[in-house]
Motif scaffolding. Structure first.
Motif, mmCIF file in Angstrom:
data_model
loop_
_atom_site.group_PDB
_atom_site.id
_atom_site.type_symbol
_atom_site.label_atom_id
_atom_site.label_comp_id
_atom_site.label_asym_id
_atom_site.label_seq_id
_atom_site.Cartn_x
_atom_site.Cartn_y
_atom_site.Cartn_z
ATOM 1 N N GLU A 176 0.861 -1.197 0.000
ATOM 2 C CA GLU A 176 0.000 0.000 0.000
ATOM 3 C C GLU A 176 0.888 1.234 0.000
ATOM 4 N N LYS A 177 0.416 2.273 -0.650
ATOM 5 C CA LYS A 177 1.039 3.592 -0.514
ATOM 6 C C LYS A 177 0.000 4.547 0.038
ATOM 7 N N LEU A 178 0.182 4.926 1.287
ATOM 8 C CA LEU A 178 -0.835 5.746 1.966
ATOM 9 C C LEU A 178 -0.239 6.941 2.696
ATOM 10 N N ALA A 179 1.083 7.148 2.578
ATOM 11 C CA ALA A 179 1.692 8.256 3.327
ATOM 12 C C ALA A 179 0.982 9.561 2.960
ATOM 13 N N GLY A 180 0.565 10.282 3.970
ATOM 14 C CA GLY A 180 -0.088 11.564 3.732
ATOM 15 C C GLY A 180 -1.587 11.477 3.510
ATOM 16 N N ALA A 181 -2.119 10.238 3.406
ATOM 17 C CA ALA A 181 -3.563 10.107 3.217
ATOM 18 C C ALA A 181 -4.273 10.527 4.509
ATOM 19 N N GLY A 182 -5.443 11.084 4.381
ATOM 20 C CA GLY A 182 -6.202 11.489 5.558
ATOM 21 C C GLY A 182 -7.159 10.395 5.976
ATOM 22 N N LEU A 183 -8.386 10.763 6.240
ATOM 23 C CA LEU A 183 -9.401 9.773 6.606
ATOM 24 C C LEU A 183 -9.644 8.862 5.417
ATOM 25 N N LEU A 184 -9.581 7.539 5.632
ATOM 26 C CA LEU A 184 -9.738 6.605 4.514
ATOM 27 C C LEU A 184 -11.204 6.303 4.244
ATOM 28 N N ALA A 185 -12.051 6.486 5.247
ATOM 29 C CA ALA A 185 -13.504 6.381 5.040
ATOM 30 C C ALA A 185 -14.096 7.637 5.651
ATOM 31 N N GLY A 186 -15.108 8.175 5.024
ATOM 32 C CA GLY A 186 -15.698 9.404 5.538
ATOM 33 C C GLY A 186 -14.774 10.592 5.358
ATOM 34 N N GLY A 187 -13.831 10.501 4.421
ATOM 35 C CA GLY A 187 -12.905 11.603 4.185
ATOM 36 C C GLY A 187 -13.432 12.623 3.211
ATOM 37 N N SER A 188 -14.471 12.237 2.493
ATOM 38 C CA SER A 188 -15.123 13.197 1.607
ATOM 39 C C SER A 188 -16.612 12.879 1.606
ATOM 40 N N ARG A 189 -17.401 13.867 1.286
ATOM 41 C CA ARG A 189 -18.844 13.655 1.265
ATOM 42 C C ARG A 189 -19.398 14.377 0.060
ATOM 43 N N GLY A 190 -20.336 13.748 -0.624
ATOM 44 C CA GLY A 190 -20.943 14.364 -1.798
ATOM 45 C C GLY A 190 -21.740 15.603 -1.419
ATOM 46 N N ASP A 191 -22.045 16.406 -2.416
ATOM 47 C CA ASP A 191 -22.874 17.594 -2.175
ATOM 48 C C ASP A 191 -24.341 17.204 -2.156
ATOM 49 N N ASP A 192 -25.144 18.056 -1.519
ATOM 50 C CA ASP A 192 -26.589 17.862 -1.609
ATOM 51 C C ASP A 192 -27.041 18.159 -3.035
ATOM 52 N N SER A 193 -28.042 17.431 -3.518
ATOM 53 C CA SER A 193 -28.530 17.674 -4.870
ATOM 54 C C SER A 193 -29.461 18.890 -4.868
ATOM 55 N N LYS A 194 -29.768 19.383 -6.040
ATOM 56 C CA LYS A 194 -30.620 20.577 -6.140
ATOM 57 C C LYS A 194 -32.054 20.289 -5.723
ATOM 58 N N ASN A 195 -32.480 19.073 -5.958
ATOM 59 C CA ASN A 195 -33.815 18.674 -5.531
ATOM 60 C C ASN A 195 -33.702 17.422 -4.680
ATOM 61 N N TRP A 196 -34.287 17.473 -3.482
ATOM 62 C CA TRP A 196 -34.226 16.317 -2.594
ATOM 63 C C TRP A 196 -34.852 15.112 -3.276
ATOM 64 N N THR A 197 -34.060 14.086 -3.546
ATOM 65 C CA THR A 197 -34.583 12.870 -4.170
ATOM 66 C C THR A 197 -34.069 11.676 -3.386
ATOM 67 N N PRO A 198 -34.969 10.872 -2.854
ATOM 68 C CA PRO A 198 -34.501 9.708 -2.085
ATOM 69 C C PRO A 198 -33.677 8.766 -2.959
ATOM 70 N N SER A 199 -32.547 8.312 -2.434
ATOM 71 C CA SER A 199 -31.772 7.333 -3.192
ATOM 72 C C SER A 199 -31.014 6.427 -2.218
ATOM 73 N N GLY A 200 -30.541 5.333 -2.738
ATOM 74 C CA GLY A 200 -29.789 4.379 -1.924
ATOM 75 C C GLY A 200 -30.705 3.534 -1.060
ATOM 76 N N ARG A 201 -30.080 2.674 -0.279
ATOM 77 C CA ARG A 201 -30.854 1.689 0.493
ATOM 78 C C ARG A 201 -31.611 2.288 1.662
ATOM 79 N N PHE A 202 -31.233 3.501 2.067
ATOM 80 C CA PHE A 202 -31.983 4.148 3.149
ATOM 81 C C PHE A 202 -32.967 5.183 2.602
ATOM 82 N N GLY A 203 -33.014 5.315 1.286
ATOM 83 C CA GLY A 203 -33.870 6.342 0.714
ATOM 84 C C GLY A 203 -33.513 7.721 1.230
ATOM 85 N N ALA A 204 -32.226 7.983 1.368
ATOM 86 C CA ALA A 204 -31.771 9.267 1.901
ATOM 87 C C ALA A 204 -31.798 10.316 0.792
ATOM 88 N N VAL A 205 -32.169 11.538 1.173
ATOM 89 C CA VAL A 205 -32.217 12.602 0.166
ATOM 90 C C VAL A 205 -30.886 13.340 0.051
#
Lengths: 399, 131
Positions: free
Chosen positions: A109-138
């Motif tokens: 593995e090459k990980l020197a300098g890597a930050g959080l490996l999970a939860g290190g980035s998060r998508g933006d909210d969409s322009k219109n709340w639309t349920p998606s994924g297994r939890f139907g999250a908007v």
């Protein structure tokens, strides 16, 4: 008479840390050629290659193109932080099945300098709340419905243990980290080998309470590789090779069985306990027989629960066990004398082979300044979230 | 004003907001996500069940480092709601180790996430201390 035992004939790890001038294949090649030289064999003898590199886009075939293309099957494996252990397990199974005499397992593995490996980035909210994924999250749920970061998940796992059995505190978890950092000062291959005082650990940057930065595994570069051999083939090799060979008395891989809450907060306990139980049974060895343990201290909070899961202490007794000094290198059951993931570093796919290297090196009596006297039996454990658990029990050759 | 919508499908808004789970009709295992089959007994029949709105914190952490855009610190917790575990943020509470502890009694509470381009508000849930 040959038995169906499988042995580690050669094993190596690179220095963990920062390798800016080497790419992932350079590191894998260094570990591979090191393990082959240690074993006294070449790529020509290898019957299979099991290769793991989780975060990069490397494959065993890319490694072969640098160190030897002989037409053998390559198994590219991926099992989160248990990837290296999975590569070992694949070689072990192939040899046990009679498919090969020699197997090569590599994790890099090459990980020197890597930050959080999970939860290190998060998508933006969409322009219109639309349920998606297994939890139907908007919208993205990380940070809105709990945390997806590993320091946070494992912090909860540690505090959950404290809720169930009592006795945990911020200071207790910090003391576990203090131990591992103290151990690391004797390990020249550790990414960090600096001793920290308890105050320094507790006053460092908070990542996810109670885990401060030195209580978290260190992202770094590194590789580890092992050559495994059948008992029948080992008996045809030199006495020196036989003397240095380390017996794989158990090689076990498990996943987490369903239990209430396991899909809410990952349960790292059930599958570790099951893997340990199976491993002790296969090896005919009990936890009281272990001269050293390398366990998956991805966070200080994780190390505590695994004392219990690996049955190094009575159920619910991990806090007392640690406070007794048992897991320091001069204690009854030394744990993470390498410095553990918190200081040695955690190049994900290399970890499950590097911890076997640490144990094997003590069993061979080749651990230098940090050699544990007369080490005969050891255990290496990894957990990959998702979950996968690898446990290997190793024994020194009888001769 | 358009009606607010729940942030996740397993949150029911209205007069008495609560969570709903998919409960396996064969073994009673509960899940909050869309299911293909039961992870415990492999059966494929599920019914909706209401989850208790009061519970106890079984595990928590105070997250100080998270992805850009996530306000920190915040409290992430596992809440035991009468035998069903729920992952959530603890809200309306000081995010400090002095204020949060395992075993504390909490209750479901709502928190607006914001409005989308057409003015529809999404409402999320968390748990707050019982007073």
């Amino acid at each position: 008479m040959a038995s169906d035992d499988v042995w580690i004939l050669g094993i190596t790890m690179t220095k963990f840390g920062k390798h800016p001038t080497k790419d992932v294949i350079d590191l894998a090649a260094e570990a591979t050629m090191g393990a082959l030289a240690d074993a006294g064999v070449t790529m020509r003898e290898m019957g299979l290659l099991a290769f793991g590199s989780l975060m990069g886009r490397a494959s065993g075939q890319m490694l072969q193109k640098q160190v030897g293309q002989t037409g053998i099957p390559v198994y590219n494996v991926s099992n989160a932080c248990a990837t290296g252990a999975t590569a070992l397990r694949v070689c072990h199974m192939a040899i046990r099945a009679g498919d090969a005499d020699f197997g090569l397992a590599v994790g890099v593995e090459k990980l020197a300098g890597a930050g959080l490996l999970a939860g290190g980035s998060r998508g933006d909210d969409s322009k219109n709340w639309t349920p998606s994924g297994r939890f139907g999250a908007v919208g993205p749920i990380d940070g809105r419905i709990g945390t997806e970061t590993m320091p946070g998940v494992f912090a909860q796992i540690g505090l959950e243990y404290g809720h169930k059995y009592g006795g945990t505190s911020f200071e207790l978890f910090a003391k576990i980290s203090e131990k591992n950092h103290a151990h690391s000062t004797l390990n020249p291959l550790a990414a960090y080998s600096k001793r920290f005082t308890l105050d320094q650990i507790m006053n460092d940057v908070m990542i996810a309470y109670p885990n401060t930065r030195p209580m978290c595994s260190a992202n770094c570069d590194g590789a580890a590789a092992a050559v495994l051999v059948s008992d029948a083939k080992l008996k045809t090799l030199s006495l020196e090779q036989q003397r240095r060979a380390v017996k794989v008395s158990a090689s076990v891989l498990t996943t987490d069985p369903w239990e209430e809450a396991c899909q809410v907060l990952p349960n790292v306990n059930t599958l570790t306990r099951q893997a340990a139980t199976q491993a002790y049974e296969k090896a005919g060895i009990g936890p009281e027989d272990l001269d050293l343990v390398e366990l998956h201290d991805c966070f200080a909070t994780a190390e505590l629960v695994h004392y219990d899961n690996l049955m190094l202490c009575p159920e619910g007794g991990a806090v007392d066990f640690f406070n007794s000094g048992a897991t320091w290198r001069d204690g009854k059951t030394p744990v993470n004398v390498s410095g553990g993931l918190e200081s040695k570093g955690h190049p994900i796919a290399a970890t499950g082979i590097a911890n076997v290297w640490e144990v094997a090196t003590h069993l061979r009596g080749e651990a230098g300044d940090r050699q544990l006297p007369d080490a005969r039996v050891g255990l290496a454990h990894v957990i990959g979230l998702g979950n996968a658990c690898g446990v290997h029990i190793l024994e020194r050759a009888a001769a | 004003m358009p009606q607010p919508i729940p942030f996740v499908e397993y949150l029911v808004l209205g007069d008495s907001p609560h969570l709903v789970a998919n409960e396996c009709t064969a073994c009673g295992a509960r899940f909050f996500d869309r299911r293909n089959a039961c992870a415990n007994c492999f059966a494929t029949g599920f019914r909706k069940v209401d989850i208790a709105t009061e519970g106890e914190v079984r595990a928590f952490t105070i997250v100080s480092l998270a992805a850009p855009g996530i306000p920190v610190p915040f409290v992430s917790a596992t809440v035991d709601c009468a035998g069903t575990s729920v992952r959530a943020n603890l809200i309306n509470i000081d995010p400090t180790p002095e204020a949060v502890h395992v075993g504390m009694k909490v209750r479901l509470a709502l928190q607006p996430v914001g409005a989308d381009g057409s003015g529809v508000e999404a409402v999320n849930f968390g748990f707050e201390p019982q007073r």
